[in-house]
Design an enzyme around this catalytic site. Structure first.
Site, PDB file in Angstrom:
ATOM      1  N   GLY A  71       1.018  -1.174  -0.005  1.00  0.00           N
ATOM      2  CA  GLY A  71       0.159   0.090   0.023  1.00  0.00           C
ATOM      3  C   GLY A  71       0.815   1.267   0.034  1.00  0.00           C
ATOM      4  N   ASP A 181       8.180  -6.637  17.290  1.00  0.00           N
ATOM      5  CA  ASP A 181       7.315  -7.230  16.355  1.00  0.00           C
ATOM      6  C   ASP A 181       8.030  -8.610  15.826  1.00  0.00           C
ATOM      7  OD1 ASP A 181       5.095  -7.573  14.840  1.00  0.00           O
ATOM      8  OD2 ASP A 181       5.927  -6.623  12.920  1.00  0.00           O
TER       9      ASP A 181
END
Length: 905
Positions: A71, A181
């Site tokens: 994106g 993460d």
């Protein structure tokens, strides 16, 4: 290699929207994967993005191919045009989201502060008219997520991966960086065996505000609650990784459902590693206070689990089974025993090929790292002395450092059907070596043992390991081989330590003077401490002749080694180098190397040297066989691959040379010598200059001015005089261009002007080069090349008689067949430049009648150095006749001097 389209998404608690770091389906086939996820949200059309495409140059980076997009981001493989290396170019679309630039900045700040083998490396960061970008190392291999999807991971591999991940995180935690993460798609298993932690886009560090969220299945409870987090958040994610690797399942579900319900992780069962489930449960504690404080703590616990070897009962069982099988003779047949499994595995007939991978040091001291490295190297040396085994050379296995290693891939890359792994630990006066022999195709453990002795007995441990491996693989030892591998090099522990450290510096030096000096000093101390240390004296002989060309010192050390142990293989390798460098006696060097390979048939270095020496004296078939065997023993050796390619080119076996070039380019794509030599193969074979012209565009900014790289570049520039003058004008050619042999930069310029048909400019440049060339010929009156370069410059300034006289003197110095071929090609060029076409044709006829020499009819048609001969009927007929005989597969035939060959119809 694989590209991993990451499927999971990061989420922001309390919403259903992906955060700007998520990714889905953004992969594209590529040679490598740089692991930062790209967002999965569909991108609106953005005209600016059309500015990024293969071939686009941004700063010093040329985009090569797209690896993935999403994106608001795109990753390209790119080439750094100044440094000549491949990199990953990661761009973020400007204006798509404030958080996109924020995450790019976080990643850049985090990685820039972290330099560790288990963390991805940041090379550069910048902004262009199209937006901001990062430049990171380009990795080859696959993600841990891909590996998990392939099926169960053996416990040793799980431990190795986890230890590498923990080591990288420990470095980050020590610098105040929390990853936040960690997940399988952000752990990369490189083809080299290294493990890299990637994607610091959500890292917390340097006083920046935390980004909420994460990837649901790996988020710690405090992340879900948006509470303060620290290193223990990464510890929790590492626990999820371990659980998933061991069981194939996520402990709290793909969306963390069980975690949010407060349900503890299910308890694991790991046969053979009872402490591992306990550690995983500790890492997955819901209360951060009950977890290990950081990744360094986890790493210590993982090492403690990985270190123990089989217990006494298992070792006694192995000893009994081995003894029984040895007594019955079955071990020499088609049966291999496993330590923990009650079945036999079929084994191929013939000598086994063994790869001894670098041993892991379980000690923190740098001295103990030298110790582990030395034990590994000496064990390879011992095994290479056994004729019943084929042992992969140290240079090839060094590319697979300790850690997570894909043994199947390594076995395939090295051509090894058996792999030996091990760990080394030294504490005070004790040393422990644990080793296991594995079939890389099935992952089956064939044999394992642990040796715990006094550190002074380390050679005895190595010997015992070597003997047990030989027995386990069915290798029959002769009495001489048994004596050779059981004879300790020294009984002085300190001398042995000094020796191991010296070899460490020598083998890593790659021409670095400080490392060479340190290696020599340490080896001298080892030899001084134990006057009976023959191996140290032999290595000193090799080091002093290779590094400093100190022939007196080399002979002194060689004599000391010969008086102590005259059959030592390393001694005869050193003596061969002395014969070659100091005495210029190639045949004597060959005799020494033949002795060395008889004593150590698996020594790839000795075998490669022998092959090169044999081709030098014209024994091409035997020499090429030696070079092929050396490459089989050291399959990841770039020098072995490019050396074989070079010798194949000399004997005009161009198709096989191209195959060797393919391997060389794979191993070292940026090396100038290989780049140029391989690009010239189509020129010599077919007269095709296109690949060589392309190679010119791939040259690095800094051009080599010494060694094989400078010599091959000199040959390339001789064919492209315009490029030679351009590089000289840019001041990119060193002065002198090469020192061994001496090639002044003015000489290169003069040859380029001559090839362009500019005699006056050529005369001026050659006149500038002449004083240096004359001085070198006087200083080295037995150097063939010194007289040849002088003769070419003399021809360039119009001194034709002197040029032909000195060219003849050079040809007379060419005592070996390979040298004679080179001399005659040069004589032909000099005669052509001096206006003596008949002499040039005679010299070319001699080379074309030989089985060696870089003269082919196809190249003669386009080589600018022989342009003055084109149109001469003798030259034209020679080229036509040679081409016809080459097309018919005929062996070149010698013609009497002055006789014109018959023109083909």
């Amino acid at each position: 290699m694989s590209v991993h389209p990451n499927a999971e998404q990061r989420v922001v608690p309390g919403t259903d929207e992906p955060s700007p770091g998520g990714a889905k389906g953004a992969g594209a086939p590529a040679l490598s994967v740089l692991l930062r996820e790209l967002v999965s949200a569909p991108a609106a059309p953005m005209p600016w993005a059309e500015g990024l495409y293969p071939g686009r140059v941004i700063g010093r980076f040329e985009l090569v191919r797209e690896l993935g997009r999403g994106g608001f981001g795109v990753v390209f493989e790119a080439r750094d045009r100044e440094l000549g290396r491949s990199v990953a170019f990661k761009a973020v679309y400007p204006g798509t989201s404030p958080r996109a630039g924020e995450q790019l900045l976080r990643e850049a700040e985090a990685i820039a502060q972290l330099q560790h083998p288990n963390l991805v490396t940041l090379f550069d960061v910048g902004r262009c008219a199209l937006g901001p970008f990062l430049v990171l190392e380009l990795l080859r291999g696959r993600t841990l997520k891909d590996r998990i999807e392939l099926g169960p991971i053996p416990v040793p591999e799980v431990l190795a991966i986890a230890m590498d991940v923990a080591a990288g995180l420990a470095h980050a935690h020590a610098a105040g960086v929390v990853h936040r993460d960690l997940k399988p798609s952000n752990v990369f298993l490189c083809e080299s065996g290294a493990v890299k932690v990637l994607d610091f886009g959500m890292a917390h560090a340097f006083g920046r505000q935390r980004v909420s969220g994460g990837t649901p299945a790996y988020m710690a409870p405090e992340q879900w609650r948006e509470e303060p987090d620290d290193a223990r958040t990464d510890v929790f994610a590492l626990g999820v990784l371990l659980h998933e690797m061991l069981s194939g399942d996520l402990p709290f579900g793909p969306e963390g459902e069980a975690l949010r319900a407060g349900t503890p992780a299910p308890r694991l069962e790991v046969p053979g590693a009872p402490a591992l489930p306990e550690l995983v449960a500790c890492l997955l504690e819901l209360d951060p206070a009950r977890r290990p404080r950081d990744a360094a703590d986890v790493l210590d616990r993982l090492r403690a689990i990985a270190a123990p070897a089989p217990g006494p009962a298992a070792r006694r069982r192995l000893a009994r089974i081995t003894a029984a099988v040895l007594a019955s003779g079955l071990l020499a047949g088609a049966v291999a025993l496993t330590l923990h499994r009650g079945h036999a595995t079929a084994r191929p007939a013939g000598p086994r090929t063994v790869a001894v991978l670098p041993f892991a040091s379980l000690s923190a001291s740098q001295d103990d790292a030298f110790f582990a490295d030395g034990v590994h190297g000496e064990l390879i040396t011992q095994l290479a002395r056994l004729s019943g085994l084929r042992v992969i050379a140290r240079g090839s296995v060094q590319q697979y450092p300790p850690g997570a290693r894909d043994l199947r891939a390594i076995g395939a890359a090295l051509g090894a059907d058996t792999i030996l792994e091990g760990t080394v630990q030294r504490a005070g006066d004790r040393a422990r070596i644990a080793v296991q022999l594995v079939d890389p195709r099935s992952g089956t453990e064939l044999w394992a043992n642990r040796f715990d002795r006094a550190a002074s007995d380390v050679f005895a441990i190595q010997t015992e390991v070597a003997l047990e491996i030989a027995g386990a693989l069915g290798a029959t030892l002769s009495a001489a081989e048994r004596r050779a591998i059981t004879r300790p090099p020294t009984r002085d522990r300190e001398a042995h330590d000094l020796f191991l450290r010296g070899l460490y510096y020598w083998q890593r030096s790659m021409g670095v003077e400080s490392d060479n000096r340190t290696a020599e000093e340490l080896l001298e101390k080892a030899a001084a401490r134990d006057p009976a240390f023959a191996l140290a004296e032999a290595w000193l002989a090799a080091v002093t002749v290779e590094w400093k060309e100190d022939c007196d010192a080399a002979r002194r050390h060689a004599a000391a080694a010969a008086a102590l142990e005259p059959d030592l293989p390393q001694l005869h390798v050193a003596l061969a180098e002395i014969c070659d460098v100091c005495d210029h006696d190639t045949r004597a060097a060959i005799r020494e190397l033949e002795h060395a390979v008889r004593a150590a048939p698996g020594d790839a270095t000795a075998r490669a040297l022998l092959g090169t020496m044999r081709t030098t004296v014209g024994a091409y078939d035997a020499g090429l066989d030696d070079l092929r065997l050396a490459l089989a023993l050291d399959p990841r050796s770039y020098l072995g691959a490019i050396g074989l390619a070079r010798e194949l080119v000399i004997v005009r076996r161009f198709d096989e040379a191209e195959r060797a070039c393919d391997r060389a380019r794979e191993l070292a794509p940026g090396d100038v010598h290989g780049l140029v030599l391989c690009a010239l193969v189509p020129f010599w074979r077919d007269g095709d200059l296109a690949p060589a012209r392309h190679a010119l565009d791939q040259l690095p900014r800094e051009l080599p001015s010494a060694g094989n790289g400078a010599w091959s570049l000199f040959q390339l520039l001789a064919v492209f005089p315009d490029e030679a003058l351009r590089l000289a004008a840019q001041d990119r050619l060193a002065s002198p261009f090469s020192s061994r042999p001496l090639i002044p930069r003015a000489y290169v310029v003069g040859a380029a002007h001559a090839a362009r048909g500019e005699p006056e400019a050529a005369r001026a440049a050659f006149a500038e080069a002449l004083p240096d060339l004359e001085a070198r010929a006087r200083a080295e009156p037995t150097s063939m090349l010194a007289w040849l370069f002088l003769a070419r410059a003399e021809a360039g300034v119009g001194r034709a008689d002197e040029a032909l006289r000195d060219a003849g003197r050079a040809a007379a110095l060419a005592s070996e067949p390979e040298h004679r071929a080179s001399a005659q090609r040069f004589v032909a060029e000099i005669a052509a430049a001096a206006g003596r076409p008949a002499d040039a044709v005679d010299a070319l006829r001699e080379v074309l009648a030989r089985p060696d020499g870089l003269v082919t009819p196809a190249a003669l048609r386009v080589d600018p150095r022989f342009a003055p001969l084109r149109g001469d009927p003798r030259f034209d007929a020679l080229v036509v006749d040679a081409a016809a005989r080459q097309a018919g597969g005929a062996t070149p035939r010698a013609l009497p001097p002055g006789a014109a060959p018959r023109a083909a119809p």
